[in-house]
Enzyme design. Structure first.
Site, PDB file in Angstrom:
ATOM      1  N   CYS A   1      33.568  36.733  49.388  1.00  0.00           N
ATOM      2  CA  CYS A   1      33.086  36.170  50.644  1.00  0.00           C
ATOM      3  C   CYS A   1      34.147  35.279  51.284  1.00  0.00           C
ATOM      4  O   CYS A   1      34.734  34.422  50.635  1.00  0.00           O
ATOM      5  CB  CYS A   1      31.796  35.363  50.506  1.00  0.00           C
ATOM      6  SG  CYS A   1      30.404  36.325  49.944  1.00  0.00           S
TER       7      CYS A   1
ATOM      8  N   ARG B   1      38.591  39.139  51.139  1.00  0.00           N
ATOM      9  CA  ARG B   1      37.711  38.487  50.161  1.00  0.00           C
ATOM     10  C   ARG B   1      36.373  39.210  49.981  1.00  0.00           C
ATOM     11  O   ARG B   1      35.617  38.910  49.070  1.00  0.00           O
ATOM     12  CB  ARG B   1      37.451  37.039  50.593  1.00  0.00           C
ATOM     13  CG  ARG B   1      38.698  36.208  50.674  1.00  0.00           C
ATOM     14  CD  ARG B   1      38.360  34.802  51.073  1.00  0.00           C
ATOM     15  NE  ARG B   1      37.634  34.126  50.020  1.00  0.00           N
ATOM     16  CZ  ARG B   1      38.201  33.413  49.067  1.00  0.00           C
ATOM     17  NH1 ARG B   1      39.502  33.280  49.032  1.00  0.00           N
ATOM     18  NH2 ARG B   1      37.471  32.821  48.142  1.00  0.00           N
TER      19      ARG B   1
ATOM     20  N   TRP C   1      30.865  39.721  50.244  1.00  0.00           N
ATOM     21  CA  TRP C   1      30.873  40.578  49.065  1.00  0.00           C
ATOM     22  C   TRP C   1      29.491  40.389  48.441  1.00  0.00           C
ATOM     23  O   TRP C   1      29.158  39.293  47.983  1.00  0.00           O
ATOM     24  CB  TRP C   1      31.977  40.156  48.092  1.00  0.00           C
ATOM     25  CG  TRP C   1      32.136  41.114  46.947  1.00  0.00           C
ATOM     26  CD1 TRP C   1      32.847  42.274  46.950  1.00  0.00           C
ATOM     27  CD2 TRP C   1      31.545  41.003  45.645  1.00  0.00           C
ATOM     28  NE1 TRP C   1      32.737  42.893  45.727  1.00  0.00           N
ATOM     29  CE2 TRP C   1      31.947  42.143  44.900  1.00  0.00           C
ATOM     30  CE3 TRP C   1      30.721  40.063  45.034  1.00  0.00           C
ATOM     31  CZ2 TRP C   1      31.561  42.354  43.584  1.00  0.00           C
ATOM     32  CZ3 TRP C   1      30.338  40.276  43.719  1.00  0.00           C
ATOM     33  CH2 TRP C   1      30.758  41.417  43.007  1.00  0.00           C
TER      34      TRP C   1
ATOM     35  N   ASN D   1      29.124  31.286  50.255  1.00  0.00           N
ATOM     36  CA  ASN D   1      29.885  32.032  49.254  1.00  0.00           C
ATOM     37  C   ASN D   1      29.457  31.502  47.898  1.00  0.00           C
ATOM     38  O   ASN D   1      29.424  30.290  47.703  1.00  0.00           O
ATOM     39  CB  ASN D   1      31.388  31.800  49.465  1.00  0.00           C
ATOM     40  CG  ASN D   1      32.221  32.392  48.348  1.00  0.00           C
ATOM     41  OD1 ASN D   1      31.807  33.342  47.692  1.00  0.00           O
ATOM     42  ND2 ASN D   1      33.398  31.836  48.126  1.00  0.00           N
ATOM     43  N   GLY D   2      29.098  32.382  46.976  1.00  0.00           N
ATOM     44  CA  GLY D   2      28.710  31.926  45.642  1.00  0.00           C
ATOM     45  C   GLY D   2      27.337  32.434  45.267  1.00  0.00           C
ATOM     46  O   GLY D   2      26.834  33.389  45.873  1.00  0.00           O
TER      47      GLY D   2
ATOM     48  N   GLU E   1      48.237  48.213  33.181  1.00  0.00           N
ATOM     49  CA  GLU E   1      48.295  47.860  34.606  1.00  0.00           C
ATOM     50  C   GLU E   1      48.406  49.119  35.480  1.00  0.00           C
ATOM     51  O   GLU E   1      47.765  49.216  36.527  1.00  0.00           O
ATOM     52  CB  GLU E   1      49.479  46.903  34.847  1.00  0.00           C
ATOM     53  CG  GLU E   1      49.762  46.551  36.293  1.00  0.00           C
ATOM     54  CD  GLU E   1      48.634  45.819  37.005  1.00  0.00           C
ATOM     55  OE1 GLU E   1      47.609  45.526  36.392  1.00  0.00           O
ATOM     56  OE2 GLU E   1      48.782  45.575  38.221  1.00  0.00           O
TER      57      GLU E   1
ATOM     58  N   LYS F   1      45.590  50.023  38.341  1.00  0.00           N
ATOM     59  CA  LYS F   1      45.919  50.237  39.765  1.00  0.00           C
ATOM     60  C   LYS F   1      45.296  51.539  40.264  1.00  0.00           C
ATOM     61  O   LYS F   1      44.729  51.607  41.335  1.00  0.00           O
ATOM     62  CB  LYS F   1      47.433  50.275  39.999  1.00  0.00           C
ATOM     63  CG  LYS F   1      48.166  48.982  39.901  1.00  0.00           C
ATOM     64  CD  LYS F   1      47.910  47.983  41.005  1.00  0.00           C
ATOM     65  CE  LYS F   1      46.776  47.052  40.693  1.00  0.00           C
ATOM     66  NZ  LYS F   1      47.028  45.805  40.055  1.00  0.00           N
TER      67      LYS F   1
ATOM     68  N   GLU G   1      41.434  51.286  40.555  1.00  0.00           N
ATOM     69  CA  GLU G   1      40.851  50.453  41.605  1.00  0.00           C
ATOM     70  C   GLU G   1      41.121  50.959  43.012  1.00  0.00           C
ATOM     71  O   GLU G   1      40.284  50.762  43.889  1.00  0.00           O
ATOM     72  CB  GLU G   1      41.227  48.970  41.447  1.00  0.00           C
ATOM     73  CG  GLU G   1      42.672  48.649  41.389  1.00  0.00           C
ATOM     74  CD  GLU G   1      42.916  47.146  41.206  1.00  0.00           C
ATOM     75  OE1 GLU G   1      44.018  46.784  40.835  1.00  0.00           O
ATOM     76  OE2 GLU G   1      42.001  46.345  41.456  1.00  0.00           O
TER      77      GLU G   1
ATOM     78  N   HIS H   1      44.857  57.596  16.696  1.00  0.00           N
ATOM     79  CA  HIS H   1      43.622  56.990  16.196  1.00  0.00           C
ATOM     80  C   HIS H   1      42.437  57.314  17.098  1.00  0.00           C
ATOM     81  O   HIS H   1      41.404  56.660  17.002  1.00  0.00           O
ATOM     82  CB  HIS H   1      43.818  55.483  16.050  1.00  0.00           C
ATOM     83  CG  HIS H   1      44.951  55.132  15.148  1.00  0.00           C
ATOM     84  ND1 HIS H   1      44.859  55.213  13.778  1.00  0.00           N
ATOM     85  CD2 HIS H   1      46.228  54.769  15.417  1.00  0.00           C
ATOM     86  CE1 HIS H   1      46.026  54.889  13.243  1.00  0.00           C
ATOM     87  NE2 HIS H   1      46.877  54.614  14.219  1.00  0.00           N
TER      88      HIS H   1
ATOM     89  N   LYS I   1      38.899  40.320  46.692  1.00  0.00           N
ATOM     90  CA  LYS I   1      40.174  39.777  46.215  1.00  0.00           C
ATOM     91  C   LYS I   1      39.994  38.681  45.182  1.00  0.00           C
ATOM     92  O   LYS I   1      40.641  38.682  44.155  1.00  0.00           O
ATOM     93  CB  LYS I   1      40.974  39.257  47.409  1.00  0.00           C
ATOM     94  CG  LYS I   1      42.343  38.711  47.054  1.00  0.00           C
ATOM     95  CD  LYS I   1      43.287  39.820  46.677  1.00  0.00           C
ATOM     96  CE  LYS I   1      44.639  39.315  46.251  1.00  0.00           C
ATOM     97  NZ  LYS I   1      45.355  40.330  45.463  1.00  0.00           N
TER      98      LYS I   1
END
Ligand code: F6R
Length: 630
Positions: free
Chosen positions: A2, A35, A83, A109-110, A499, A503, A506, A522, A625
């Site tokens: 948010c 955000r 968000w 936000n929250g 990583e 990438k 996402e 394994h 973000k």
């Protein structure tokens, strides 16, 4: 998670004439959209009432809505980009939420943790709710307090007083912004465990989740503390705690300019940020050593005697930042001989970890606001640990709550998928490791000087990779219809593999997994069948010989089972050519520093493949973000 903007301008005798609140707020939302982008909404106070518009989906939907149904000019406004947490991403659940007969507008936000209980109390009073959000409950509570408890009295603090009383009853993490038609020249905001900064203008003031919310207008900002309420008018900023006691914030000047948060000719922020990486590493190294090759981390204001006593290091972070932490572990243990654990921040505090005053906890966070990391740092401090934050965002919460901070200087990272912050985090972690080694006398000063010299050569080497990525880009485009890509690495190549896979997941929504190459037999090798694409990060043949040959054996094992192999190898490693469909070379560099180079082709690959699929690489679905809720 948010994005929030607030603005109050001056109506008469103003220094800055002509800023329409809606323009300021929309510009702020444009910059803060990274955000969250499930919905966007704005409210302005004009002609004695609140006017608001909100729309699900990206900010562009709201802009279309405003085109067809404009808002009046105003000097006071708030805006939100969401968000979704409570309630799906619909128009109804979009912020702002109204209360007090539409005279009060609130954005948030929250998460309000006790929203269900408060909602019951408000329902019993006859309040009618239009959405499923916890925010509307906070708005209704604020409206109820303002109208019924304070009788709409604006003389004695009014909205700010109502906000204090509301916050005393709210639990959870929240930033709230409110405007009321009865107080048209004021925006009131509250902050608990969620980000909020004040922007100081001349004849106008601003609020934002971070400084990008108002960077086009001012670089002067104020950090707020926890549990604080701030009331801005065009000419004043007043801060109190939740009980009305005066408080002061810390003023600072933003050191990046708005142009660095623009795409600069690239097709996406992610593409641009990948290309920013030579600079991100160079800036993070800048000024941190003297001419004799000694590290001078002056900002690490921790008693050297305490650091000498450290017998364990715990690195705490989430996502990409945690992979930077994994790289740090290899380097720190190698240089400092201090046992180093890396833990996902959200796992850490729920397992009764062993932490004491000889433990150094290093948190890594681009945003400095990740709630999981913040909570883990708080917990570590409570247990007596020394806490150092590696962070990219000046004035954010995690560095403020740590004993010391080592800032990465990657500049603003806007694309949701982290790239340049990752390389800057690794760079800062190397510096920290070298500093500890210097302090504790673990390695000779000449060796530190050599590593610093090698680090100094990294930016040019990254540039070389960026300049020679044509074949890699072609390959990425040709693979846009793949269903799964695997990544293998060993030693510091293992976090790079993780990583690379993250990438791709996402931004290309593609099944991707990273494995330690040694783990193959394994279990994961069962995934390999005819045509399965596998990226392999091959260690330098100049490093431990056995490591290189073991990874080459791994390549042979998967090829024998039909895998198509794409190899990232060091220049001069001609042997790997025989084992790969494609080889992408990176310049020679000491093995421990390799992740600063080997990551780059994987970032380019993911970005190019996702773009070829037609996806918005900067704003991937379901993500935001900075993750400011647990
Ligand atoms: C992945 C990504 C996330 C973040 C993670 C931590 O590309 O960006 O995995 O790395 O959410 O965020 P910060 O570094 O802000 O704490």
């Amino acid at each position: 998670m948010c994005g929030i903007v607030g603005y109050v301008g001056n109506s008469s005798g103003r220094v800055n004439a002509g800023h329409n609140a809606l323009d300021v707020v929309l510009e702020g939302l444009r910059r803060l959209e990274y955000r969250g982008y499930d919905s966007a909404g704005v409210a302005v106070v004009a002609d004695g009432r609140i006017s608001s518009r909100k729309k699900s989906g990206k900010l562009s939907n709201l802009l279309d809505e405003l085109e067809g149904s404009p808002l009046p000019d105003s000097l006071t406004g708030i805006g939100h980009t969401r968000w979704a947490t409570h309630g799906g991403p619909t128009d109804r659940n979009a912020h702002p939420h109204l209360a007090d007969d539409g005279r009060l507008a609130v954005i948030h936000n929250g998460i309000i943790e006790n929203f269900a209980e408060l909602k019951q109390q408000l329902l019993a009073k006859g309040v009618v709710f239009a959405s499923e959000t916890d925010t509307e409950v906070a708005a209704a509570l604020l409206g109820d307090i303002f109208r019924n408890q304070l009788k709409g009295n604006t003389a004695d603090g009014g909205l700010a007083k109502a906000m204090q009383l509301a916050c005393q009853r709210l639990q959870g993490a929240f930033t709230l912004l409110a405007v009321h038609a009865d107080q048209p020249d004021v925006v009131v905001a509250a902050r608990r465990n969620s980000p909020l900064v004040v922007g100081l203008g001349e004849g106008e003031n601003f609020l934002g989740s971070d400084v990008s919310g108002f960077i086009d207008y001012t670089r002067k900002a104020i950090e707020l503390g926890q549990d604080q309420i701030v009331t801005i008018t065009a000419g004043s900023v007043e801060i109190t705690d939740f009980f009305g006691a005066p408080a002061v914030g810390k003023e600072y000047t933003v050191d990046w300019d708005p142009a660095s948060a623009e795409k600069g000719g690239f097709s996406s922020f992610m593409e641009k940020e990948i290309h920013d990486q030579p600079d991100a590493v160079a800036q993070t190294l800048l000024g941190r050593s003297d001419l004799n090759g000694r590290l001078t981390l002056d900002e690490l204001r921790i008693d050297p005697q305490l650091l000498k006593k450290v017998d364990k290091i715990i690195v705490l972070a989430c996502g990409t930042a945690a992979y930077a932490g994994l790289v740090a572990k290899y380097a720190i243990e190698n240089w400092c001989r201090i046992p180093t654990e890396v833990e996902l921040a959200h796992e850490f505090r729920y397992r009764d970890p062993i932490v004491d005053s000889n433990t150094l906890v290093v948190s890594i966070s681009q945003s400095g606001e990740t709630m999981d990391t913040l909570m883990a740092v708080r917990y570590a401090r409570e247990q007596g640990a020394i806490t150092v934050s590696i962070c990219n965002t000046n004035g954010s919460t995690i560095p403020r709550e740590s004993d010391a901070v080592l800032y990465t200087h990657a500049g603003p990272e806007i694309a949701v998928a982290s790239t340049k912050a990752f390389l800057a985090q690794i760079t800062a972690a190397y510096l920290l490791g070298l500093y500890l080694a210097q302090l504790r006398g673990n390695i000779f000063s000449g060796q530190i000087k050599d590593v610093l010299a090698d680090l100094g050569k990294i930016p040019a080497k990254i540039q070389k990779i960026l300049d020679s990525a044509t074949e890699l880009r072609e390959l990425a485009r040709s693979m846009k219809d793949e269903k799964s890509v695997l990544f293998l690495g060993r030693h510091v190549g293992f976090p790079v593999a993780l990583e690379g896979a993250l990438k791709l997941k996402e931004i290309a929504y593609l099944h991707a997994e990273g494995f330690a190459a040694g783990e193959l037999k394994h279990g994961p090798i069962a995934l390999i069948d005819e045509g399965q694409p596998v990226f392999v990060v091959v260690p330098s043949p100049r490093g431990r010989e056995s490591l290189h040959s073991k990874v080459v054996s791994n390549i042979q094992e998967i090829r024998a089972r039909g895998a198509r192999t794409m190899v990232i190898a060091e220049e001069g490693d001609e042997a790997v050519r025989n084992y790969a469909e494609h080889v992408f070379y990176v310049p020679e560099t000491p093995p421990l520093l390799m992740p600063l180079l080997t990551t780059v082709p994987l970032q380019i690959f993911a970005c190019e493949l996702a773009a070829a699929k037609g996806y918005d690489v900067d704003q991937p679905r379901n993500l935001a973000k900075s993750v400011t809720v647990e």
